[in-house]
Design a protein around this motif. Structure first.
Motif, PDB file in Angstrom:
ATOM      1  N   UNK A 143     -10.384  12.444   6.853  1.00 53.05           N
ATOM      2  CA  UNK A 143      -9.105  11.940   5.291  1.00 53.05           C
ATOM      3  C   UNK A 143     -10.125  10.160   4.767  1.00 53.05           C
ATOM      4  N   UNK A 144      -9.347  10.417   3.823  1.00 58.27           N
ATOM      5  CA  UNK A 144      -9.545   8.764   3.611  1.00 58.27           C
ATOM      6  C   UNK A 144      -8.455   7.754   3.629  1.00 58.27           C
ATOM      7  N   UNK A 145      -8.757   6.346   4.240  1.00 64.66           N
ATOM      8  CA  UNK A 145      -8.016   5.395   4.833  1.00 64.66           C
ATOM      9  C   UNK A 145      -6.773   5.238   3.982  1.00 64.66           C
ATOM     10  N   UNK A 146      -7.102   5.370   2.668  1.00 60.82           N
ATOM     11  CA  UNK A 146      -5.930   4.955   1.399  1.00 60.82           C
ATOM     12  C   UNK A 146      -4.981   6.136   1.497  1.00 60.82           C
ATOM     13  N   UNK A 147      -5.211   6.557   2.591  1.00 63.55           N
ATOM     14  CA  UNK A 147      -4.084   7.917   2.437  1.00 63.55           C
ATOM     15  C   UNK A 147      -2.917   6.982   3.858  1.00 63.55           C
ATOM     16  N   UNK A 148      -3.490   6.802   4.212  1.00 61.22           N
ATOM     17  CA  UNK A 148      -2.928   6.478   5.782  1.00 61.22           C
ATOM     18  C   UNK A 148      -2.006   4.641   5.559  1.00 61.22           C
ATOM     19  N   UNK A 149      -3.190   3.936   4.592  1.00 62.76           N
ATOM     20  CA  UNK A 149      -2.824   2.965   4.110  1.00 62.76           C
ATOM     21  C   UNK A 149      -1.615   3.177   3.027  1.00 62.76           C
ATOM     22  N   UNK A 150      -1.624   4.763   2.245  1.00 65.56           N
ATOM     23  CA  UNK A 150      -0.814   5.071   1.284  1.00 65.56           C
ATOM     24  C   UNK A 150       0.658   5.104   1.987  1.00 65.56           C
ATOM     25  N   UNK A 151       0.695   5.602   2.790  1.00 66.87           N
ATOM     26  CA  UNK A 151       1.973   6.500   3.058  1.00 66.87           C
ATOM     27  C   UNK A 151       2.640   5.174   4.263  1.00 66.87           C
ATOM     28  N   UNK A 152       1.977   4.601   4.661  1.00 70.70           N
ATOM     29  CA  UNK A 152       2.358   3.666   5.278  1.00 70.70           C
ATOM     30  C   UNK A 152       3.183   3.224   4.307  1.00 70.70           C
ATOM     31  N   UNK A 153       2.710   2.083   3.523  1.00 72.29           N
ATOM     32  CA  UNK A 153       3.188   1.771   2.282  1.00 72.29           C
ATOM     33  C   UNK A 153       4.674   1.782   1.599  1.00 72.29           C
ATOM     34  N   UNK A 154       4.999   3.359   1.345  1.00 77.46           N
ATOM     35  CA  UNK A 154       5.823   4.593   1.187  1.00 77.46           C
ATOM     36  C   UNK A 154       7.152   4.283   1.930  1.00 77.46           C
ATOM     37  N   UNK A 155       6.842   4.272   3.237  1.00 76.51           N
ATOM     38  CA  UNK A 155       8.174   4.210   3.557  1.00 76.51           C
ATOM     39  C   UNK A 155       8.572   2.355   3.527  1.00 76.51           C
ATOM     40  N   UNK A 156       7.334   1.491   4.178  1.00 76.27           N
ATOM     41  CA  UNK A 156       7.473   0.158   4.206  1.00 76.27           C
ATOM     42  C   UNK A 156       8.303  -0.490   2.912  1.00 76.27           C
ATOM     43  N   UNK A 157       7.298  -0.330   1.993  1.00 79.39           N
ATOM     44  CA  UNK A 157       8.356  -1.123   0.840  1.00 79.39           C
ATOM     45  C   UNK A 157       9.224  -0.863  -0.012  1.00 79.39           C
ATOM     46  N   UNK A 158       9.800   0.106   0.373  1.00 77.63           N
ATOM     47  CA  UNK A 158      10.709   1.143  -0.681  1.00 77.63           C
ATOM     48  C   UNK A 158      12.520   0.169  -0.009  1.00 77.63           C
ATOM     49  N   UNK A 159      13.527  -0.269  -0.421  1.00 80.52           N
ATOM     50  CA  UNK A 159      14.437  -1.289  -0.063  1.00 80.52           C
ATOM     51  C   UNK A 159      15.038   0.277   0.763  1.00 80.52           C
ATOM     52  N   UNK A 160      15.114   1.619   0.448  1.00 83.10           N
ATOM     53  CA  UNK A 160      16.330   2.457   0.102  1.00 83.10           C
ATOM     54  C   UNK A 160      15.519   3.846   0.869  1.00 83.10           C
ATOM     55  N   UNK A 161      16.164   4.636   1.804  1.00 81.80           N
ATOM     56  CA  UNK A 161      15.419   6.081   2.582  1.00 81.80           C
ATOM     57  C   UNK A 161      14.721   6.589   1.328  1.00 81.80           C
ATOM     58  N   UNK A 162      13.594   7.455   2.084  1.00 83.19           N
ATOM     59  CA  UNK A 162      12.663   8.536   1.656  1.00 83.19           C
ATOM     60  C   UNK A 162      14.215   9.156   1.091  1.00 83.19           C
ATOM     61  N   UNK A 163      15.233   9.645   1.260  1.00 79.85           N
ATOM     62  CA  UNK A 163      15.678  10.516   0.404  1.00 79.85           C
ATOM     63  C   UNK A 163      16.923   9.816  -0.686  1.00 79.85           C
ATOM     64  N   UNK A 164      17.006   8.343  -0.696  1.00 78.71           N
ATOM     65  CA  UNK A 164      18.316   7.903  -0.923  1.00 78.71           C
ATOM     66  C   UNK A 164      18.546   8.499  -2.344  1.00 78.71           C
ATOM     67  N   UNK A 165      19.304   9.101  -2.578  1.00 77.43           N
ATOM     68  CA  UNK A 165      20.376   9.515  -3.851  1.00 77.43           C
ATOM     69  C   UNK A 165      20.729   8.653  -5.118  1.00 77.43           C
ATOM     70  N   UNK A 166      20.948   7.661  -5.169  1.00 76.64           N
ATOM     71  CA  UNK A 166      20.895   6.589  -5.663  1.00 76.64           C
ATOM     72  C   UNK A 166      19.833   5.680  -6.414  1.00 76.64           C
ATOM     73  N   UNK A 167      19.482   6.286  -6.812  1.00 82.20           N
ATOM     74  CA  UNK A 167      18.116   6.047  -7.876  1.00 82.20           C
ATOM     75  C   UNK A 167      17.888   4.321  -8.418  1.00 82.20           C
TER      76      UNK A 167
END
Ligand code: ADP
Ligand code: GN1
Ligand code: MG
Length: 407
Positions: A279-303
């Motif tokens: 795959x492309x390295x940007x995929x791994x970078x992006x998925x890690x950032x997705x879970x690190x940069x977010x101040x809330x959990x992946x399924x946060x109901x309060x947007x």
């Protein structure tokens, strides 16, 4: 009220109740599947593997969405991680297990040559079955495997400190660096088109057309959001096809809880190797950032709670580029931010597709869980879009710093 139950809306009401009951029934069945495994059943399964000692306890473990995981402890004090592989998701289990054997062998081989490294702690170890294999198929057609449990480690669903983010970046960066020279012929695609956004969008289109769970109503804002960004999100794929981005062996599931940190929060081991594929390295970078940069959990109901934690992003970028600046091409560097936009978008598309299909892929904890997850991912995309310039500057500054250090 009486009129509503008795009158012309009666059929409508019965229909709504039935749909609601079906949703909860499905949820209950899901919960039953998770809890009905008896100690005796677990004992039978682990007896097929070369464990040291006799089983004392087995408890469900972790928060993964795909496999079923148990921590198993024996009377000799040994600890193991037993997993039922989700063969609805991973259709070629022998191929998948062969990948795991090859990847862990390659990683251990490479680390053996690194002074101060500890391959036994830094790489997963599969436990053999009594007949010298690495997985066991039970009478019900379920596939099982066992790893040595890595004691005194932690995995975080949410990152708390910049240091943890930095260590995670180092771990996933090192993982890519160590696999850079692995023969791709030794790896089969465990899920074809896994991070192919065109194929994910096509799956969504099919789910919308079928609307098998009758859930399409009210989804037009989400569908419009997806459509507005289609072209931008297909850029990495287009660059790859044009030969501008190299395909490398990557992890493909770099959410932060797939890296184990030790008791001092130092990176120890990258886990969950089922999706290791080209795959492309940007995929791994992006998925890690997705879970690190977010101040809330992946399924946060309060947007409104979904915001960006820039220091954690910076920490991850520093750790990641420390390991990878030496081999990434400039085009790959420039694709990283795009990956950070793409992965939450693609994840939202996948959650929405599963919601429309009636929750057949991801484990859920309520009938609307996948919709809630999709909305949260799209909110994260919006926040990332607003901060593009800041994020890009951090990547470029860190890259320059690594280049200067290397001189
Ligand atoms: P899933 O595919 O369901 O996410 P994982 O392989 O990621 O399953 O395992 C689930 C959780 O189990 C991980 O998040 C981690 O906390 C823990 N874990 C996995 N492998 C090990 C191991 N070898 N030692 C200790 N903990 C582990
Ligand atoms: C699944 O297995 P787990 O929970 O680490 C999924 C990933 C998603 C993630 C979303 C094989 O990962 O692709 O990004 O959920 N794994 C598979 O949380 O589909
Ligand atoms: Mg996992």
């Amino acid at each position: 009220m009486h009129g509503f139950y008795q009158g012309k809306f009666r059929h409508c009401w019965v229909f709504l109740i039935t749909i609601k009951q079906m949703c909860f029934l499905k949820y209950d069945i899901y919960r039953l599947n998770k809890t009905t495994l008896t100690d005796k059943a677990i004992e039978d399964i682990v007896s097929k593997f070369r464990l040291e000692g006799k089983l004392i306890t087995a408890r469900t473990f972790g928060s993964g969405h795909i496999n079923d995981t148990y921590r198993v402890i024996t009377d000799t004090g040994n600890s193991y991680l037993l997993q039922k592989i989700n063969h609805f998701v991973f259709k070629d289990v022998p191929g998948l297990m062969n990948n795991l054997v090859n990847v862990t062998r390659h990683l251990k081989g490479k680390l053996t040559a690194v002074p101060g490294a500890d391959p036994e702690k830094q790489v997963l170890t599969l436990v053999e079955t009594n007949d010298n294999g690495y997985y066991f198929e039970d009478a019900g057609g379920n596939y099982w495997r066992v790893f040595l449990f890595l004691n005194n480690t932690k995995s975080y669903d949410q990152v708390l400190t910049e240091k943890q983010a930095f260590e995670g970046g180092k771990a996933f960066g090192l993982f890519q660096a160590l696999l850079a020279d692995m023969d791709t012929g030794l790896i089969v695609d465990t899920i074809p088109n896994f991070h192919n956004i065109e194929s994910r969008l096509a799956n969504l289109a099919k789910a919308i057309a079928a609307d098998s769970a009758h859930r399409l109503i009210k989804l037009s804002p989400e569908i419009e959001f997806i459509n507005q960004r289609r072209d931008a999100m297909c850029q990495i794929l287009a660059m790859g096809r044009a030969g501008l981005l190299p395909e490398r062996i990557i992890h493909n599931d770099t959410k932060f809880n797939n890296v184990l940190l030790d008791e001092h929060d130092h990176a120890q081991c990258v886990i969950d190797l089922d999706t290791v594929m080209p795959g492309y390295v940007a995929y791994d970078f992006g998925d890690a950032v997705r879970t690190i940069i977010n101040t809330a959990p992946e399924d946060e109901p309060e947007l409104v709670l979904i915001k960006l934690n820039i220091p954690l992003f910076t920490g991850y970028v520093k750790g990641y580029l420390k390991q990878t600046a030496g081999f990434l091409t400039e085009a790959e560097l420039n694709s990283l931010l795009n990956g950070a936009m793409l992965l939450p978008y693609m994840q939202g598309v996948r959650f929405l597709t599963d919601y429309l299909n009636g929750d057949i892929y991801f484990k859920i904890h309520s009938p609307w869980h996948n919709l809630q997850r999709a909305k949260a991912q799209f909110q994260l995309v919006k926040k990332l879009e607003e901060a593009q310039e800041t994020l890009n500057n951090i990547i470029l500054r860190t890259w320059q710093h690594e280049k200067d250090e290397a001189k």
